[in-house]
Scaffold this motif. Structure first.
Motif, PDB file in Angstrom:
ATOM      1  N   GLN A 158       4.083 -15.238  -6.361  1.00  0.00           N
ATOM      2  CA  GLN A 158       4.410 -13.928  -5.800  1.00  0.00           C
ATOM      3  C   GLN A 158       5.337 -14.072  -4.597  1.00  0.00           C
ATOM      4  O   GLN A 158       6.221 -13.259  -4.376  1.00  0.00           O
ATOM      5  CB  GLN A 158       3.134 -13.209  -5.364  1.00  0.00           C
ATOM      6  N   PRO A 218      -2.060  -4.030  -4.268  1.00  0.00           N
ATOM      7  CA  PRO A 218      -2.449  -2.799  -3.564  1.00  0.00           C
ATOM      8  C   PRO A 218      -1.264  -2.232  -2.791  1.00  0.00           C
ATOM      9  O   PRO A 218      -0.500  -2.984  -2.200  1.00  0.00           O
ATOM     10  CB  PRO A 218      -3.558  -3.261  -2.622  1.00  0.00           C
ATOM     11  N   ARG A 219      -1.100  -0.937  -2.848  1.00  0.00           N
ATOM     12  CA  ARG A 219       0.036  -0.310  -2.166  1.00  0.00           C
ATOM     13  C   ARG A 219      -0.437   0.525  -0.995  1.00  0.00           C
ATOM     14  O   ARG A 219      -1.576   0.996  -0.955  1.00  0.00           O
ATOM     15  CB  ARG A 219       0.809   0.610  -3.116  1.00  0.00           C
ATOM     16  N   ASN A 220       0.443   0.668  -0.037  1.00  0.00           N
ATOM     17  CA  ASN A 220       0.232   1.611   1.052  1.00  0.00           C
ATOM     18  C   ASN A 220       1.595   2.215   1.341  1.00  0.00           C
ATOM     19  O   ASN A 220       2.523   1.517   1.702  1.00  0.00           O
ATOM     20  CB  ASN A 220      -0.321   0.888   2.275  1.00  0.00           C
ATOM     21  N   PHE A 222      -2.597  -3.127   3.719  1.00  0.00           N
ATOM     22  CA  PHE A 222      -1.241  -3.653   3.638  1.00  0.00           C
ATOM     23  C   PHE A 222      -0.586  -3.177   2.352  1.00  0.00           C
ATOM     24  O   PHE A 222      -1.266  -2.715   1.433  1.00  0.00           O
ATOM     25  CB  PHE A 222      -1.248  -5.174   3.704  1.00  0.00           C
ATOM     26  N   ASP A 223       0.720  -3.280   2.306  1.00  0.00           N
ATOM     27  CA  ASP A 223       1.437  -2.974   1.078  1.00  0.00           C
ATOM     28  C   ASP A 223       1.859  -4.293   0.452  1.00  0.00           C
ATOM     29  O   ASP A 223       2.638  -5.043   1.026  1.00  0.00           O
ATOM     30  CB  ASP A 223       2.655  -2.114   1.381  1.00  0.00           C
ATOM     31  N   ALA A 224       1.322  -4.556  -0.722  1.00  0.00           N
ATOM     32  CA  ALA A 224       1.502  -5.897  -1.285  1.00  0.00           C
ATOM     33  C   ALA A 224       2.934  -6.187  -1.684  1.00  0.00           C
ATOM     34  O   ALA A 224       3.322  -7.340  -1.777  1.00  0.00           O
ATOM     35  CB  ALA A 224       0.590  -6.081  -2.483  1.00  0.00           C
ATOM     36  N   LEU A 225       3.724  -5.165  -1.894  1.00  0.00           N
ATOM     37  CA  LEU A 225       5.108  -5.435  -2.254  1.00  0.00           C
ATOM     38  C   LEU A 225       5.927  -5.819  -1.025  1.00  0.00           C
ATOM     39  O   LEU A 225       7.023  -6.345  -1.136  1.00  0.00           O
ATOM     40  CB  LEU A 225       5.737  -4.220  -2.931  1.00  0.00           C
ATOM     41  N   ASP A 226       5.416  -5.520   0.134  1.00  0.00           N
ATOM     42  CA  ASP A 226       6.135  -5.831   1.356  1.00  0.00           C
ATOM     43  C   ASP A 226       5.579  -7.090   2.012  1.00  0.00           C
ATOM     44  O   ASP A 226       6.273  -8.079   2.189  1.00  0.00           O
ATOM     45  CB  ASP A 226       6.034  -4.632   2.290  1.00  0.00           C
TER      46      ASP A 226
END
Lengths: 445, 591
Positions: free
Chosen positions: B471, A25-27, B458-462
């Motif tokens: 991951q 999920p992105r934000n 939340f931002d999952a890449l961060d």
């Protein structure tokens, strides 16, 4: 009391099975991504470094010729076929993916001066020092059948270059004069000459197909229209141009490779000043070829290097050299915009990547996306000193480096001298000449 | 270009509109206006020449009057509008305008990059609609203050999972406790003053490790992942892994009192009792900088998450800002009359909240270094913490108070929530991405539910609280690759994207000196040669004179224009005054 507390259901955030892909999920809220610029800069720096790490441009060397390569041409239809001619009169057909010679033809006595393939891809023409034009079939003859040309034309003088029309069955040769030939006839249908001189190169314009340009030994570049009886105009430069190449996308631009170590891009509408002067070579430039996109061109030089220039930049973006490569005589850019071929004095044809750090073969979508992203990053931060330093650095052989330094010194001295002259003479009597204006002697209509 | 983007859809809409309503082909501007008259016989001939748009609108109203069935059309033509506020959220800096006299290539580059960033901004703003979670909240009934609601009531009212987030750890033996939450918000690290260190996956209440270091523990801090943490012990700084194994004893870092971890720089900043501020690069294990602050014992420390600048509070009431690149503080500001007890900075790097021995709570705008407002807390605040949602928690004695809407110009009113504990409060930290406030105190640790504290999405890449080990490994490699160098720490993190005007000017000056002329200077006007005798010497002189001193003339023209405008305004003002002056006081009674 009304209350709500954050409570995430893990099922919404964790993949269902291990064979599934992970949920991400992105934000995009900028406050969740601090240090945007420094992080991007770091990425750009890494991308630049990786680009240099992966810069391995040399793909293959095709050996088999028994003398220096004098000319190369691309097949009009097939990406994988290339025809090359050597100084001993031998012509070879190559298969690029297999890196092998398909066929060898002893075409001429003495040099093969020019090769061009017919637009339909069934035959090709060669001219040589033995004053003949020969047309050859691209199909190999059957087993036990001798290699014979389809057609042979005996000329009066030595031919130095040949080019074929894009659509019609006419071709043009140059030598003492520029001749236009019909394939069916044994004498030229038209001859152009402008003063007594010999020509080193002639090229048809790939877009405006009736337009011709040629380089003459009297330092001039002459333009012709085949529908007219006389040449159009010529521009005389300070030194002789060796070859020229039309931009395949912009019909009015051509670039010529000059003896004064530079290349010049001209707009045929304004021949009095070149559009761009491309400097970087440290010796005479012998050949030039545009990429099929018309954005870049490659040049071969006597200084044993080939360089790739963006069409509107004054300096090269890339230089290729190897220890064993001698004076590069001819160079071609492949029709799929991926490779560059160079033929040099020491009898080898070399295959280079047009983009030194490009990964060859099939790319996955993620690889492609990453490559795009990195390219964009480098472009975005290209002016930062660190990034630029790494991106610009190229290793050069010692003698070229020395020559480069020497030439820079000479140029600086010349400039200083001129400046001093200007300082001590009547104002306006020594005009400021830009680099572009210095090299054109005259334009003759 | 801009205008084209703006207006094109509108025009298209007009045509579509026409096409839907009329059986005839759409009227074009080159057609005669008689055509429209033929279509509307009932309208008077007087308005023959009319705007096309108007005519179609009238037509529609007419048709409606006649009760004809309307053909279906898109009720929401064009792209969906995006609220201005949402767009504003993704605005990065000012829009760049094409400077006057810019060359073609520059102009194109600016326009295209602006168009790209606008598109990115719009798409990011549109994505907001798809975010899965909403923030929490707590509302009292009428006449009920939210700060009187007890934690037990809240825990009873919410679902079981959320209710279990309120818990106490009774650890009276080795307290008081300091604490730290990991970046993903799943892992909790507590360190008791008397040597007890434990790390817990607090949501599953899974104890990862527990030990007693048999030494005073001053502070504990997670490093970039939950695999490592740093403990500031009596003499040295120690680094342990998540199983409690001692990895390093960093003897260069002694008497550390407070620590901050800068996650994007992989730097552990420590403040010691001897007045040293030191930076440890945890990715390579090297000391990056050691700054002697000369301010005495440093036990108040915070980081600005926006620009990685370290804020230190001092006993003389000042707060100083530090970067590893400078031996002097970047900024020193006097905040309190007494010593600074605690300070914290919000995540956007805009506000700083401090509390001091003078029992005041002050909010500063640290972009302008100006106080916004201050309030008096009777007990003073010993610990402060700001949440991602902008809630401020302050430990006053043995009570934790949570304030809402402190960041902004409105003064602090009554607290949003309050919770009483047993024993002195020693550590206070919000859990990222959760509505939870962790409190370390003399009797152990308390996890308190504060609805609305955490960032819901939340931002999952961060930072991904639900990430798998695979991951995490991937993220670690990526994060290490884009580790920001400590040289880039400064007050403005966006400095790199700005034009370095000073060095450009310097370079240009050098170039002019070397070349003997200015390559960027405007060329002198050279009149073109014209035919038919218009190129005589006199005519050329005349033409030259026309463009001579063009820039000067422009300037003069501008000043004259400004002056006339000013005069006009003054005249108007004086006229108004005159009018007022003519009126007598009795005029207002006149009818």
């Amino acid at each position: 009391m009304k209350v709500k507390v954050l409570c995430r259901n893990p099922d919404d955030y964790v993949r269902e099975t291990t064979r599934d892909i992970q949920r991400v999920p992105r934000n995009y809220d900028p406050t969740l991504h601090p240090f945007e610029v420094p992080r991007e800069y770091t990425r750009a720096l890494n991308a630049t470094k990786l680009e240099r790490v992966f810069a391995k441009p040399f793909v293959a060397s095709l050996d088999g010729h028994r003398d220096g390569i004098s000319c190369i041409t691309k097949h009009a239809k097939s990406l994988s076929t290339v025809i090359s001619g050597a100084c001993d009169g031998e012509v070879k057909l190559w298969n690029l993916p297999r890196q092998e010679c398909l066929r060898t033809v002893q075409a001429h006595e003495g040099f093969v001066r020019g090769i061009c393939s017919r637009f339909c891809g069934t035959s090709f023409f060669t001219v040589g020092d033995d004053k003949t034009i020969k047309q050859w079939n691209l199909e190999a003859p059957g087993y036990g059948v001798r290699e014979e040309p389809i057609n042979t034309i005996l000329g009066k003088a030595v031919f130095t270059g040949i080019d074929h029309h894009q659509r019609e069955s006419t071709f043009v040769t140059c030598g003492q004069t520029v001749d236009i030939w019909d394939e069916q006839r044994s004498s030229p249908i038209r001859s152009f000459s402008w003063g007594v001189d010999s020509f080193s190169c002639v090229r048809y314009n790939p877009v405006e197909t009736e337009l011709l340009a040629s380089c003459a030994s009297d330092r001039s570049i002459v333009l012709y229209d085949t529908r007219e009886s006389a040449p159009l105009r010529k521009v005389i430069m300070q030194l002789r141009s060796n070859t020229l190449c039309w931009n395949p996308m912009e019909a009015y631009y051509f670039t010529c490779a000059n003896e004064d170590y530079n290349l010049y891009t001209y707009d045929i509408r304004h021949l009095d000043v070149p559009v761009t002067v491309h400097m970087d070579h440290v010796s005479a430039v012998l050949d030039v070829d545009y990429s099929p996109t018309g954005r870049e061109f490659v040049s071969a030089s006597f200084d044993k290097t080939i360089r790739i220039f963006p069409k509107d930049k004054g300096h090269s973006r890339e230089v290729y050299h190897t220890k064993r490569m001698q004076h590069v005589i001819c160079v071609r850019w492949s029709a799929d915009n991926k490779y560059v071929l160079s033929g040099s004095d020491e009898m080898n044809i070399r295959l280079w990547k047009a983009n030194a750090s490009e990964k060859l073969g099939l790319l996955s979508t993620r690889e492609k996306a990453a490559a795009h992203y990195n390219k964009k990053l480098i472009e975005k931060f290209q002016h930062h000193p660190q990034v630029r330093r790494i991106a610009r650095h190229r290793h050069l052989p010692g003698d070229i480096l020395k020559q480069k330094r020497e030439q820079r010194e000479m140029k600086e001295a010349r400039r200083r001298r001129e400046q001093n002259v200007r300082k001590h003479s009547k104002p306006g009597s020594v005009p400021l000449l830009t680099e572009k204006e210095k090299h054109v002697a005259a334009v003759v209509e | 270009m801009d205008s084209l983007i703006c207006y094109l859809p509108k025009k298209v809409n007009i045509y579509e509109f026409d096409w839907l309503f009329l059986t005839q082909p759409p009227k074009r501007y080159w057609e005669e206006t008689e055509n429209t008259d033929q279509r509307r016989p009932e309208e008077e001939q007087g308005t023959a020449v009319q705007n096309q748009n108007k005519s179609t609108v009238k037509e529609r109203s007419l048709k409606r009057k006649n009760g004809e069935n309307l053909e279906k059309k898109d009720p929401f033509p064009g792209e969906a509008p995006i609220p201005h506020k949402q767009l504003q959220k993704f605005q990065r800096g000012e829009k760049y305008k094409v400077p006057a006299g810019a060359r073609r290539r520059l102009k194109e580059a600016i326009i295209s990059s602006e168009a790209m960033s606008e598109l990115a901004q719009k798409q990011a703003a549109r994505y907001d609609l798809l975010l899965p979670e909403d923030a929490g909240f707590l509302e009292g009934d009428e006449d009920e203050d939210t700060n009187t609601i007890s934690q037990d009531d809240i825990a009873d009212a919410v679902d079981i999972t959320s209710g279990s987030k309120y818990f106490n750890l009774h650890l009276s033996q080795f307290g008081p406790y300091r604490l730290d939450y990991g970046r993903t918000g799943r892992h909790l690290l507590v360190g008791g003053k008397k040597g007890h260190v434990a790390c817990i996956d607090w949501q599953s209440k899974d104890l990862m490790c527990e030990m007693n270091v048999m030494e005073t523990v001053n502070d504990v801090k997670w490093l970039h992942t939950e695999a490592m943490f740093a403990v500031a012990q009596k003499r040295w700084l120690y680094i342990y892994d998540s199983k409690g194994l001692e990895l390093h004893c960093v003897k260069k870092f002694n008497d550390v009192l407070r620590m901050q971890f800068l996650p994007y720089h992989f730097l552990l900043a420590t403040a010691s009792a001897t007045g040293f501020l030191q930076y440890l690069d945890v990715s390579v294990g090297k000391e990056i900088a050691a700054v002697c602050t000369k301010m005495g014992r440093l036990d108040v420390m915070s980081q600005n998450p926006h620009n990685a600048v370290i804020h230190l509070g001092h006993p003389n009431g000042t707060v100083s800002l530090w970067s590893p690149n400078q031996k002097e503080p970047l900024v020193k500001m006097l905040c309190h009359r007494g010593a600074v007890r605690s300070l914290t900075v919000d995540k956007t790097g805009t506000y700083m909240v401090t509390s001091g021995l003078d029992r005041k709570l002050k909010v500063y705008d640290i972009r302008a270094f100006k106080p916004l407002h201050s309030c008096f807390l009777p007990a003073g605040a010993s610990c402060l913490s700001l949440s991602q949602g902008g809630l401020l928690s302050a430990a006053t004695g043995d009570i934790v108070q949570v304030y809402q809407n402190v960041l902004g110009s409105s003064p602090v009113s009554k607290p949003y929530m309050a919770h009483r504990l047993r024993g002195q409060i020693w550590g206070l930290a919000y859990c990222p991405f959760e509505d939870v406030l962790g409190i370390g105190h003399g009797e152990g640790f308390t996890s308190m539910i504060v609805p609305g504290a955490g960032e819901p999405n939340f931002d999952a890449l961060d930072t991904n609280p639900f990430r798998s080990s695979k991951q995490r490994q991937e993220w670690e490699v990526k994060a290490l690759l884009e580790k920001v160098q400590p040289e880039l720490i400064g007050l403005d993190p966006g400095q790199l994207s700005k034009v370095d005007q000073a060095s450009f000017e310097q370079r240009h000056k050098e170039q002019v000196e070397a070349l003997g002329f200015d390559p960027l200077a405007k060329d002198k006007f050279k009149p073109k040669t014209k035919k038919k005798g218009r190129s005589s010497a006199g005519a050329i002189e005349k033409r030259k004179r026309k463009v001579a001193h063009e820039d000067q003339r422009d300037e003069i023209r501008q000043t004259v224009q400004e002056r006339t405008e000013r005069d006009k305004e003054q005249k108007e003002k004086s006229n108004e005054k005159k009018k007022l002056g003519n009126k007598s006081t009795l005029d207002r009674f006149r009818k």
